[in-house]
Design a protein around this motif. Structure first.
Motif, PDB file in Angstrom:
ATOM      1  N   THR A  90      43.563  55.767  41.562  1.00 21.37           N
ATOM      2  CA  THR A  90      43.104  55.843  40.180  1.00 21.37           C
ATOM      3  C   THR A  90      43.154  54.455  39.563  1.00 21.37           C
ATOM      4  O   THR A  90      43.826  53.534  40.075  1.00 21.37           O
ATOM      5  CB  THR A  90      43.982  56.789  39.364  1.00 21.37           C
ATOM      6  N   LYS A  91      42.465  54.296  38.466  1.00 21.40           N
ATOM      7  CA  LYS A  91      42.478  53.019  37.762  1.00 21.40           C
ATOM      8  C   LYS A  91      43.913  52.637  37.390  1.00 21.40           C
ATOM      9  O   LYS A  91      44.315  51.462  37.511  1.00 21.40           O
ATOM     10  CB  LYS A  91      41.599  53.096  36.515  1.00 21.40           C
ATOM     11  N   GLU A  92      44.692  53.648  36.992  1.00 17.80           N
ATOM     12  CA  GLU A  92      46.063  53.376  36.572  1.00 17.80           C
ATOM     13  C   GLU A  92      46.908  52.894  37.755  1.00 17.80           C
ATOM     14  O   GLU A  92      47.723  51.961  37.613  1.00 17.80           O
ATOM     15  CB  GLU A  92      46.676  54.644  35.975  1.00 17.80           C
ATOM     16  N   GLU A  93      46.699  53.501  38.932  1.00 20.14           N
ATOM     17  CA  GLU A  93      47.451  53.066  40.109  1.00 20.14           C
ATOM     18  C   GLU A  93      47.088  51.640  40.503  1.00 20.14           C
ATOM     19  O   GLU A  93      47.955  50.851  40.901  1.00 20.14           O
ATOM     20  CB  GLU A  93      47.169  54.009  41.275  1.00 20.14           C
ATOM     21  N   ILE A  94      45.822  51.305  40.381  1.00 19.13           N
ATOM     22  CA  ILE A  94      45.382  49.958  40.737  1.00 19.13           C
ATOM     23  C   ILE A  94      45.984  48.931  39.783  1.00 19.13           C
ATOM     24  O   ILE A  94      46.520  47.889  40.203  1.00 19.13           O
ATOM     25  CB  ILE A  94      43.845  49.873  40.725  1.00 19.13           C
ATOM     26  N   LEU A  95      45.959  49.228  38.486  1.00 21.39           N
ATOM     27  CA  LEU A  95      46.523  48.295  37.510  1.00 21.39           C
ATOM     28  C   LEU A  95      48.026  48.146  37.712  1.00 21.39           C
ATOM     29  O   LEU A  95      48.573  47.035  37.551  1.00 21.39           O
ATOM     30  CB  LEU A  95      46.214  48.777  36.095  1.00 21.39           C
ATOM     31  N   ALA A 126      49.526  48.141  40.459  1.00 24.29           N
ATOM     32  CA  ALA A 126      49.731  47.299  41.641  1.00 24.29           C
ATOM     33  C   ALA A 126      49.474  45.825  41.345  1.00 24.29           C
ATOM     34  O   ALA A 126      49.541  44.990  42.262  1.00 24.29           O
ATOM     35  CB  ALA A 126      48.825  47.775  42.767  1.00 24.29           C
ATOM     36  N   LYS A 127      49.157  45.502  40.102  1.00 24.04           N
ATOM     37  CA  LYS A 127      48.917  44.119  39.676  1.00 24.04           C
ATOM     38  C   LYS A 127      47.822  43.454  40.512  1.00 24.04           C
ATOM     39  O   LYS A 127      48.055  42.473  41.220  1.00 24.04           O
ATOM     40  CB  LYS A 127      50.201  43.314  39.733  1.00 24.04           C
ATOM     41  N   PRO A 128      46.606  43.989  40.445  1.00 26.11           N
ATOM     42  CA  PRO A 128      45.507  43.441  41.257  1.00 26.11           C
ATOM     43  C   PRO A 128      45.079  42.057  40.783  1.00 26.11           C
ATOM     44  O   PRO A 128      45.214  41.716  39.598  1.00 26.11           O
ATOM     45  CB  PRO A 128      44.391  44.452  41.046  1.00 26.11           C
ATOM     46  N   LEU A 129      44.551  41.303  41.715  1.00 24.38           N
ATOM     47  CA  LEU A 129      44.001  39.981  41.422  1.00 24.38           C
ATOM     48  C   LEU A 129      42.540  39.948  41.823  1.00 24.38           C
ATOM     49  O   LEU A 129      42.107  40.665  42.726  1.00 24.38           O
ATOM     50  CB  LEU A 129      44.770  38.900  42.187  1.00 24.38           C
ATOM     51  N   ASP A 130      41.768  39.102  41.125  1.00 19.76           N
ATOM     52  CA  ASP A 130      40.371  38.885  41.515  1.00 19.76           C
ATOM     53  C   ASP A 130      40.367  38.186  42.867  1.00 19.76           C
ATOM     54  O   ASP A 130      40.978  37.123  43.032  1.00 19.76           O
ATOM     55  CB  ASP A 130      39.671  38.023  40.458  1.00 19.76           C
ATOM     56  N   ILE A 131      39.669  38.761  43.851  1.00 17.01           N
ATOM     57  CA  ILE A 131      39.715  38.217  45.211  1.00 17.01           C
ATOM     58  C   ILE A 131      39.138  36.813  45.290  1.00 17.01           C
ATOM     59  O   ILE A 131      39.509  36.029  46.173  1.00 17.01           O
ATOM     60  CB  ILE A 131      38.970  39.174  46.182  1.00 17.01           C
ATOM     61  N   ARG A 132      38.267  36.440  44.340  1.00 16.24           N
ATOM     62  CA  ARG A 132      37.675  35.106  44.352  1.00 16.24           C
ATOM     63  C   ARG A 132      38.555  34.075  43.637  1.00 16.24           C
ATOM     64  O   ARG A 132      38.792  32.996  44.162  1.00 16.24           O
ATOM     65  CB  ARG A 132      36.299  35.122  43.682  1.00 16.24           C
ATOM     66  N   THR A 133      39.000  34.435  42.454  1.00 16.18           N
ATOM     67  CA  THR A 133      39.671  33.440  41.603  1.00 16.18           C
ATOM     68  C   THR A 133      41.185  33.548  41.619  1.00 16.18           C
ATOM     69  O   THR A 133      41.870  32.604  41.234  1.00 16.18           O
ATOM     70  CB  THR A 133      39.203  33.598  40.150  1.00 16.18           C
ATOM     71  N   GLY A 134      41.708  34.683  42.026  1.00 18.92           N
ATOM     72  CA  GLY A 134      43.149  34.894  41.973  1.00 18.92           C
ATOM     73  C   GLY A 134      43.670  35.238  40.598  1.00 18.92           C
ATOM     74  O   GLY A 134      44.876  35.387  40.399  1.00 18.92           O
ATOM     75  N   LYS A 135      42.762  35.392  39.650  1.00 19.30           N
ATOM     76  CA  LYS A 135      43.171  35.739  38.295  1.00 19.30           C
ATOM     77  C   LYS A 135      43.471  37.230  38.190  1.00 19.30           C
ATOM     78  O   LYS A 135      42.893  38.033  38.920  1.00 19.30           O
ATOM     79  CB  LYS A 135      42.078  35.352  37.299  1.00 19.30           C
ATOM     80  N   PRO A 136      44.347  37.619  37.289  1.00 21.87           N
ATOM     81  CA  PRO A 136      44.677  39.046  37.133  1.00 21.87           C
ATOM     82  C   PRO A 136      43.456  39.869  36.727  1.00 21.87           C
ATOM     83  O   PRO A 136      42.592  39.407  35.973  1.00 21.87           O
ATOM     84  CB  PRO A 136      45.737  39.044  36.022  1.00 21.87           C
ATOM     85  N   ILE A 137      43.387  41.069  37.262  1.00 22.30           N
ATOM     86  CA  ILE A 137      42.325  42.019  36.932  1.00 22.30           C
ATOM     87  C   ILE A 137      42.770  42.841  35.727  1.00 22.30           C
ATOM     88  O   ILE A 137      43.922  43.290  35.642  1.00 22.30           O
ATOM     89  CB  ILE A 137      42.043  42.948  38.129  1.00 22.30           C
ATOM     90  N   THR A 138      41.839  43.056  34.813  1.00 21.55           N
ATOM     91  CA  THR A 138      42.128  43.847  33.622  1.00 21.55           C
ATOM     92  C   THR A 138      41.475  45.220  33.736  1.00 21.55           C
ATOM     93  O   THR A 138      40.642  45.456  34.611  1.00 21.55           O
ATOM     94  CB  THR A 138      41.603  43.149  32.365  1.00 21.55           C
ATOM     95  N   ALA A 139      41.845  46.105  32.832  1.00 20.49           N
ATOM     96  CA  ALA A 139      41.264  47.447  32.829  1.00 20.49           C
ATOM     97  C   ALA A 139      39.755  47.379  32.644  1.00 20.49           C
ATOM     98  O   ALA A 139      39.010  48.199  33.196  1.00 20.49           O
ATOM     99  CB  ALA A 139      41.900  48.293  31.729  1.00 20.49           C
ATOM    100  N   GLU A 140      39.276  46.380  31.903  1.00 24.82           N
ATOM    101  CA  GLU A 140      37.836  46.251  31.676  1.00 24.82           C
ATOM    102  C   GLU A 140      37.096  45.861  32.960  1.00 24.82           C
ATOM    103  O   GLU A 140      35.902  46.140  33.111  1.00 24.82           O
ATOM    104  CB  GLU A 140      37.561  45.201  30.592  1.00 24.82           C
ATOM    105  N   ASP A 141      37.799  45.217  33.874  1.00 17.07           N
ATOM    106  CA  ASP A 141      37.164  44.814  35.133  1.00 17.07           C
ATOM    107  C   ASP A 141      36.950  45.994  36.081  1.00 17.07           C
ATOM    108  O   ASP A 141      36.116  45.923  36.995  1.00 17.07           O
ATOM    109  CB  ASP A 141      38.016  43.766  35.852  1.00 17.07           C
ATOM    110  N   LEU A 142      37.717  47.062  35.900  1.00 19.61           N
ATOM    111  CA  LEU A 142      37.606  48.230  36.771  1.00 19.61           C
ATOM    112  C   LEU A 142      36.629  49.215  36.150  1.00 19.61           C
ATOM    113  O   LEU A 142      36.888  49.806  35.114  1.00 19.61           O
ATOM    114  CB  LEU A 142      38.978  48.882  36.963  1.00 19.61           C
ATOM    115  N   THR A 143      35.496  49.395  36.803  1.00 19.18           N
ATOM    116  CA  THR A 143      34.406  50.182  36.208  1.00 19.18           C
ATOM    117  C   THR A 143      34.480  51.664  36.541  1.00 19.18           C
ATOM    118  O   THR A 143      33.689  52.444  36.032  1.00 19.18           O
ATOM    119  CB  THR A 143      33.052  49.629  36.681  1.00 19.18           C
ATOM    120  N   LYS A 144      35.394  52.058  37.417  1.00 21.58           N
ATOM    121  CA  LYS A 144      35.504  53.459  37.808  1.00 21.58           C
ATOM    122  C   LYS A 144      36.883  53.997  37.447  1.00 21.58           C
ATOM    123  O   LYS A 144      37.864  53.248  37.360  1.00 21.58           O
ATOM    124  CB  LYS A 144      35.274  53.626  39.319  1.00 21.58           C
ATOM    125  N   SER A 145      36.950  55.308  37.300  1.00 22.74           N
ATOM    126  CA  SER A 145      38.241  55.934  37.023  1.00 22.74           C
ATOM    127  C   SER A 145      39.048  56.111  38.297  1.00 22.74           C
ATOM    128  O   SER A 145      40.278  56.177  38.259  1.00 22.74           O
ATOM    129  CB  SER A 145      38.053  57.292  36.340  1.00 22.74           C
TER     130      SER A 145
END
Length: 800
Positions: free
Chosen positions: A391-396, A398-417
């Motif tokens: 789920t989006k909540e489980e992914i957040l 896990a503290k995801p990072l952008d695979i290209r930049t290494g920057k933290p991923i935000t809830a707005e970056d995740l387009t699916k539930s």
């Protein structure tokens, strides 16, 4: 003594045919190579020859070539002439003939495609004379073979490709017959040919155009139209071999069309301005600038299934009186598109609707059975993580990072539930998933022929292709170090479109055995790239489109005699082989998208601006679980993957039908004709005993022991063990016969150990020095009739 099949043909059948007006040019002997089997890392051809069939032809005047119209099945003199007619009916479509005849030289039976009726037996002296069969063909087809419109049916192939395979010739004849019928009915000539990837569709196109040229039916140029440069170059090379400088590539040269004076024009949709990016209100400028309406006699659309949603219909609409021929490996029905125009829908929405049903079809399984394409073994695996849903909540969390930049991923970056396996390594990267699949694949390559094999790995997107290439290179470098090997150049590489993105490695991958082994791609290699030496096709990406799947699969189907490649491996990590045998129904690709064909992801990465973030999470355990090994076969006209266990059971059940007990089986096995008949029955039922022996790692055993172990629960002895028991258990027999005969009998065990049962049934047996020196057959005559002595020796050999 009665005649065998060959003698029946020579002494009884051929003389009657000559008396009926059929000369030697009017019956064709067709031979296929021996079929291929997926045994061992590279497969093999079966021993012996392939299928031999005879086609009966009609001839008109001094036309250069006879026209096949019937299969003539010869039976040995004592057989029922109607035996095998059911099987022979299958030849109707295979050879594109209208009648089947079977005869034992005394009586014959026949099957008529048009009436669907079977007749006979009829006295063979009443067989229809050549003029009667010619008239019958003309009456049944509505084609008057004496008229100019039929001339193309009797033309020879080009000097460049003079020896068409039977199915290539059948496809051309089927196309011509439909063209004739369409013109008789006052309809536009539209033809669809469906042949498996690797079957030589471009050679078919070249010879088809040549025959039309020779029949004086190319008053205007012909257009060969495809959708990518690789296909254009292949088409140009084949057509140039036939037409020389009269085949030209369409392009602008000094403000002119470089092909303007040629008879054969080779173009891509993009060259003519017919690509998907053409706006509705625009008209293809190159097409209209350089070609008037009705400029072509014939238009051949290569890989027409891949292009039906473009605007290539413009060239068809501007040439309504031309013959339109579609070539495809995957004829399809297309679902409705909300964005289609009424005009485009009329021509492009459905290949079958536009061209009609295929006039000739030749499948992958048929080509494998004929020995023209490589056999396939399927290994199915599954990453354990692919059963998870995040789920989006489980992914957040896990503290995801952008695979290209290494920057933290935000809830707005995740387009699916929620994200499932089909999203992994596409919209959500699991850091250990790709490394785990690569490790497992590398191990499989090492087990099945070694790491230096030619392999295409289809990835979800370019980001994954980069990582797969990195992982495979690292694994290879470690393997070389561990095994004291020198690494070879460009072992694994990304292969995408655009400059400096790996497409320049296609040629060394195709031509060199010393570099460029593992191509990691998304869509670039899915079609139009012939790599005959390719050993494996790997799927790290999910697919829903059977069209795209069959195209990708087709990269491995070609045989490469130079490297003894008669088999390719299909490593399936995402369940794509579930698509075998499914209907070719697909949605059109997203406008301007990568064109994953109903799968997920796909295509090359976009530019650097406004690229959506791609999340990667760590800390997830990934293992790869085996899902079984499968054999690609055909059932009820569909390609199916058969689990090895089911395949093995089916083969043994067939054996048990022939011999209910081990005693009966031993009696059958020692009689050469019965044993060979059993093997022939298994092979004709699409069972390969050699394959099961290889899979079950019983290669040191004779097939006898494979069968008795699997079918009768006896121990499987190695050939060396069976020889030892034969010598040890029969010492008193050897001691009580003539010493020379004993020498021969004991040597039989040694020859069995070397070559199995077949080694005891070849004339070369009597040339073995030990046997020849002892007197061979003459020595056996000292203790009885040699056939009876050999029978007893084999019974003792297989009685251990």
């Amino acid at each position: 003594m009665s005649y065998n099949e060959a003698e029946t043909r020579y002494f009884l059948i051929d003389p009657v045919l000559r008396d009926k007006g059929y000369d030697s040019h009017q019956w064709l002997k067709l031979e296929t190579p021996a079929p291929v089997e997926p045994t061992g890392p590279k497969g093999r051809r079966r021993k012996g020859s392939g299928r031999t069939d005879y086609l009966l032809c009609v001839q008109v005047g001094d036309m250069p070539k006879a026209l096949p119209v019937a299969v003539l099945e010869a039976k040995k003199e004592t057989e029922d002439p109607l035996k095998g007619m059911q099987q022979a009916k299958g030849y109707i479509d295979r050879y594109d003939v209208k009648y089947v005849f079977a005869t034992n030289g005394h009586r014959y039976g026949e099957y008529d495609k048009f009436s669907g009726l079977q007749a006979g037996p009829i006295p063979f002296p009443d067989f229809p004379p050549h003029p009667d069969l010619t008239a019958r063909f003309s009456r049944d087809t509505g084609i008057d073979v004496t008229q100019p419109e039929a001339k193309k049916l009797f033309m020879l192939d080009s000097a460049a490709y003079p020896d068409s395979r039977y199915y290539q010739d059948a496809a051309i004849r089927a196309a011509f017959e439909k063209i004739i019928r369409c013109r008789q009915d006052g309809e536009p000539a539209r033809v669809l040919l469906s042949l498996a990837t690797g079957a030589g569709k471009t050679i078919i196109a070249a010879n088809l155009l040549w025959r039309l040229h020779e029949a004086e039916e190319l008053p205007k140029p012909a257009l060969f139209l495809c959708d990518r440069d690789e296909l254009r170059e292949q088409g140009y090379n084949k057509l140039k071999a036939v037409f020389g400088d009269n085949a030209r590539i369409v392009k602008t040269e000094q403000g002119q069309n470089a092909a303007r004076n040629a008879r054969i024009h080779i173009a891509t949709y993009q060259t003519l301005g017919l690509d998907d990016d053409t706006e509705d209100e625009k008209i293809a400028s190159f097409l209209t600038d350089f070609y008037p309406e009705d400029a072509f006699s014939v238009i051949i659309i290569d890989e027409c299934h891949r292009s039906a949603w473009g605007r290539w219909s413009e060239v068809l609409k501007r040439n309504p009186n031309a013959v339109h021929i579609g070539l495809t490996a995957t004829p399809r029905q297309l679902r409705e598109s909300k964005k289609k125009t009424a005009e485009d829908d009329e021509i492009t929405a459905n290949n079958r609707k536009y061209f009609g049903e295929p006039v000739y079809e030749y499948t992958l399984i048929q080509a494998q059975e004929d020995g023209y394409l490589a056999a396939c073994e399927i290994v199915k695996r599954k990453p354990s993580i692919d059963s998870r849903t995040f789920t989006k909540e489980e992914i957040l969390a896990a503290k995801p990072l952008d695979i290209r930049t290494g920057k933290p991923i935000t809830a707005e970056d995740l387009t699916k539930s929620q994200y499932t396996g089909k999203d992994f390594d596409d919209e959500l990267f699991i850091d250990m998933r790709t490394p785990a699949m690569c490790r497992d694949l590398f191990d499989l390559l090492c087990q099945n022929g070694g790491p230096e094999q030619k392999v295409i790995i289809f990835c979800t997107r370019e980001i994954q292709a980069d990582r797969v290439a990195m992982q495979m290179n690292n694994l290879y470098a470690a393997w070389c170090k561990e095994n004291g090997q020198t690494t070879k150049d460009h072992y694994a590489f990304k292969c995408m479109g655009g400059k400096n993105n790996g497409s320049d490695m296609i040629e060394p991958m195709r031509g060199s055995g010393e570099r460029a082994f593992i191509a990691c791609t998304v869509d670039l290699l899915e079609a139009g790239v012939d790599i005959e030496r390719l050993n494996a096709v790997v799927f790290f990406r999910y697919l829903e489109s059977p069209i795209k799947f069959y195209q990708m699969l087709g990269r491995g189907t070609r045989i490469h005699e130079e490297t003894d490649k008669y088999k390719f491996w299909l490593y399936d990590y995402t369940g794509v082989t579930d698509l075998f045998g499914t209907d070719f129904i697909t949605r059109p690709p997203r406008p301007g998208g990568g064109g994953s064909g109903g799968g997920t992801g796909g295509g090359e990465e976009g530019g650097e601006d406004d690229v959506p973030a791609v999340a990667q999470i760590t800390g997830q355990y990934v293992s790869i679980t085996p899902q079984g090994r499968f054999i690609l076969s055909s059932r009820d006209g569909r390609d199916v993957r058969i689990p090895v266990d089911e395949y093995r059971r089916g083969m043994i059940q067939r054996v048990l039908q022939e011999a209910h007990s081990l005693k009966e089986f031993r009696q059958l096995w020692v009689e050469t004709q019965k044993r060979r008949l059993l093997i022939d029955h298994l092979i004709s039922s699409n069972f390969s005993p050699e394959l099961i022996r290889d899979i079950d790692q019983l290669n040191d055993c004779d097939l006898y022991d494979v069968f008795v172990h699997l079918g009768y629960r006896a121990s499987a002895l190695k050939r060396s063990e069976r020889n030892w028991f034969y010598i040890d258990n029969n010492r008193s027999w050897f001691e009580n016969v003539d010493p020379k005969a004993a020498t021969v009998l004991m040597a039989l065990g040694d020859q069995f150990e070397l070559g199995g049962t077949e080694a005891l049934e070849t004339p070369a047996l009597w040339d073995v020095p030990e046997i020849s020196k002892a007197g061979g057959l003459a020595a056996l005559k000292l203790i009885g009739k040699p056939p009876l002595v050999m029978h007893e020796a084999k019974m003792r050999l297989f009685g251990a």
